[in-house]
Design an enzyme around this catalytic site. Structure first.
Site, PDB file in Angstrom:
ATOM      1  N   ASP A   1      12.422  -4.909   3.113  1.00  0.00           N
ATOM      2  CA  ASP A   1      12.279  -4.374   1.760  1.00  0.00           C
ATOM      3  C   ASP A   1      13.403  -4.785   0.828  1.00  0.00           C
ATOM      4  O   ASP A   1      14.570  -4.847   1.214  1.00  0.00           O
ATOM      5  CB  ASP A   1      12.194  -2.846   1.813  1.00  0.00           C
TER       6      ASP A   1
ATOM      7  N   GLU B   1      -1.473   2.761   0.745  1.00  0.00           N
ATOM      8  CA  GLU B   1      -0.476   2.500   1.773  1.00  0.00           C
ATOM      9  C   GLU B   1       0.707   3.426   1.528  1.00  0.00           C
ATOM     10  O   GLU B   1       1.271   3.464   0.433  1.00  0.00           O
ATOM     11  CB  GLU B   1      -0.037   1.031   1.674  1.00  0.00           C
TER      12      GLU B   1
END
Lengths: 415, 264
Positions: free
Chosen positions: B60, B49
């Protein structure tokens, strides 16, 4: 003069412009958030639908708006400001100020914070988070959390903490924890991102009191509806003072909550011109401005599709304004819709023009406006010479300027 | 190269679980990202990924935020990432999955964006701020383009949503193991086991579990709970963030092979 806020609240429901079931105003709005938040947004929508028309909820909010916040706020005829912009023959626009600066805590932000905290209580949330730029929304949130005994965490950019030190002190005094955000430029965008991350992490116990008509659905609609009291009172007061409607409504736009609050009740009244004023910073042709509707492109920021300041790669760029409350690269989705549908007009004024208006209103009316509000006032310089006759202009005096005196002093000493 | 679904199917037939490392493209620079992809591909990764750095990465935590900031300061762009990927994909065993926030896609236009992914040999796409309600157009066009869009399920997703997401997701179901943002955690939430069971009850598609999985023990636990794959992000990004290029790549290689051994 006493305006019956309860009866205003319930008047003209057909005028409401509602987003569709996905929270869209035309192409703008929606819910562009991590999956973790989707259930919480649904929960919030359900709670809002359940309580917004519940008599007990309405009664509680009206009582607090009257006795705690100090509503209704006056609609004040600014006589000397009107004279200043009069033509040589003495005619000219009649300028009024909707005095949101006289609310408890000094700005319109408390209208929304109060509504949302009552909702959070009913949803059983014990912890409140919020983002703040100028600190006015942070102060309003800290205030209602103190009033209702809820834990309160405020995210604020480090740069804003420095230029709005007075508000940081006020929040802490009322028991809120102010968490500095160092990312990016340390301003409102970064504080909002960090607040959303907190919410993603603590969503089960926490309600996020977003301070503007931005963010994912239902926030733009909910915040607007809690702020709509500004326009509802304005309509009743206009009727009472001159038996008619205003001709022009003027408000500053960062995310755009005071403007939406003033505009909302007049959206379906085509004779009323709606004008929003953004921050042009050092100029819209420089890299340092916050004029999202003037210079942005359609994108997604903080959960909503709207106009966004972004680079050619689709990265969000940093905004700039002398006013911390307008220093934001996004704008509420309904404003994007009002611009595209040409129902409202949006212009911008520079830092220097806002600073001049800050002084002008102080000297002519004895009212020190917030730097955010000063942007709306500054637009009179452009607007008034374009007008004929004696139209009535109502400016949303969204906040008071005590918090800005140090910033302004620094500028005046430097120039 | 095979699609994500096909690759997962062949792993299943061999009774293998997938290791899916995540790295941020352009941190510290794209040359090292390319090296890291080769090292991961040779060292036990089954899919890789690749994160597109973004200015406002809402999903995040601090490690990936910092990596994204550094990558953007390096001038990393979507075009340069895809050019790098294109130069690699022909020789990779592991299909590449692009992880990007929605605004850069919107900025380019969905159609052009998907064409560029196809040209670069990218097989899958994860968009963390695009819930299923908003994903209609992307999903439709991605199906037509042959790009598999992997949708996320979280511990807060109600059953009805899980069904809708499982139905629309392609490649696999990405189960977020924590109520929170990406980043290393000291332990994993036990509730993950129940969500895996719940997803299983509505779909036969593979389940990959990510967010907060930072040690071989975590990975083992997730596999024991019945997942088909584990996604490990911040722990790799952290290893790529410090030291000489040689040390960074060696740390990535060693961690990758340790994880692969543990889940095999």
């Amino acid at each position: 003069m006493l305006v019956d806020t309860q009866s205003i609240q319930l008047s003209n429901p057909s005028l409401s412009q509602q987003p569709d079931s996905l929270g869209r105003f035309g192409q703008f709005g929606g819910k562009y958030v991590p999956e973790t938040l989707m259930a919480a947004l649904s929960e919030l929508e359900t709670a809002l639908a359940k309580y917004r028309n519940e008599p007990l909820f309405q009664q509680q909010i009206q009582e607090l708006l009257r006795n705690y916040v100090g509503r209704p706020t006056p609609l004040y005829y600014a006589e000397r400001l009107s004279q200043y912009y009069a033509r040589p023959d003495g005619t000219g626009p009649q300028i009024y100020l909707k005095r949101e600066d006289l609310n408890h805590t000094g700005a319109h932000k408390i209208n929304n914070a109060l509504g949302q905290v009552l909702l959070a209580k009913r949803m059983g949330k014990q912890r409140i988070i919020a983002e703040t730029g100028a600190g006015q929304h942070g102060v309003a949130t800290a205030t209602v959390c103190a009033r209702f005994g809820l834990e309160c965490v405020i995210y604020m950019g480090i740069h804003d903490m420095e230029r709005q030190a007075l508000n940081v002190f006020r929040m802490r005094l009322m028991g809120a924890e102010v968490r500095p955000v160092e990312a990016g430029t340390g301003t409102l965008k970064d504080a909002t991102s960090e607040a959303i991350r907190d919410w993603v992490t603590n969503v089960e116990t926490t309600h996020y009191i977003l301070g503007s008509v931005a963010g994912p659905h239902p926030y733009p609609m909910m915040v607007r509806d809690f702020q709509a009291i500004i326009g509802q009172e304005t309509r009743a007061q206009s009727q009472e003072q001159w038996g008619g409607l205003p001709d022009i409504l003027l408000a500053c736009v960062g995310g755009g909550s005071n403007a939406m609050g003033l505009f909302h009740d007049f959206i379906n009244q085509p004779s009323v011109r709606l004008i929003g004023v953004e921050a042009a910073g050092e100029g819209v042709d420089t890299a340092k401005h916050a004029a999202t509707l003037t210079k942005g492109r359609v994108g997604v920021l903080h959960g909503a599709m709207s106009y966004v300041l972004q680079d050619e790669e689709g990265q969000i760029v940093e905004a700039h304004s002398v006013s911390a409350g307008l220093d934001y690269p996004g704008v509420g989705p309904e404003h994007s819709y009002l611009q595209v549908s040409e129902r409202a007009e949006y212009y911008s004024v520079t830092d220097q023009q806002a600073l001049a208006a800050f002084q002008l209103l102080s000297q002519l009316e004895g009212i020190i406006p917030a730097l955010e509000t000063s942007h709306a006032i500054a637009y009179l310089e452009t607007l008034c010479p374009q007008l004929t006759g004696s139209p009535r202009i109502i400016i949303c005096c969204s906040g008071r300027g005590d918090k800005d005196v140090q910033t302004v002093a620094k500028f005046l000493n430097a120039s | 190269m095979t699609t994500i679904s096909q690759h997962f199917e062949s792993l299943r037939q061999n009774n293998q679980r997938a290791l899916i490392p995540f790295i941020t493209a352009g941190d510290p620079d794209l040359d090292l990202t390319a090296e890291a992809i080769r090292v991961l591909d040779a060292g036990g990764a089954d899919f890789i990924e690749l994160g597109v750095p973004y200015s406002d990465p809402l999903a995040d935590g601090p490690v990936i935020q910092a990596a994204a900031t550094r990558a953007l300061q390096q001038g990393t762009s979507l075009a340069s990432i895809l050019a790098m990927a294109q130069s690699l994909t022909r020789n990779l065993r592991s299909p590449l999955i692009l992880f990007t926030y929605y605004n850069p896609i919107l900025n380019l236009g969905i159609k052009i964006f998907l064409q560029q992914l196809v040209a670069a040999g990218i097989k899958g796409l994860v968009v963390p701020d695009l819930p299923v309600e908003e994903a209609g157009e992307l999903l439709q066009q991605a199906d037509a383009a042959g790009i598999e869009v992997i949708l996320l399920v979280t511990p807060t997703s109600p059953k009805q949503r899980i069904e809708a997401i499982a139905d629309r997701s392609r490649g696999f179901i990405y189960l977020v193991s924590v109520t929170g943002v990406t980043g290393m955690r000291s332990q994993i939430q036990t509730g993950v086991k129940d969500v895996i069971t719940e997803i299983r009850s509505v779909t036969n598609k593979p389940i990959g579990v990510g967010f907060g999985i930072s040690t071989p023990e975590h990975a083992r636990q997730i596999i024991d709970w019945g997942a088909d794959g584990v996604i490990v992000g911040s722990a790799f990004v952290q290893r790529l963030a410090e030291g000489t290029p040689y040390h960074r790549l060696r740390a990535v290689r060693d961690f990758c092979s340790e994880l692969k051994t543990t889940i095999s």
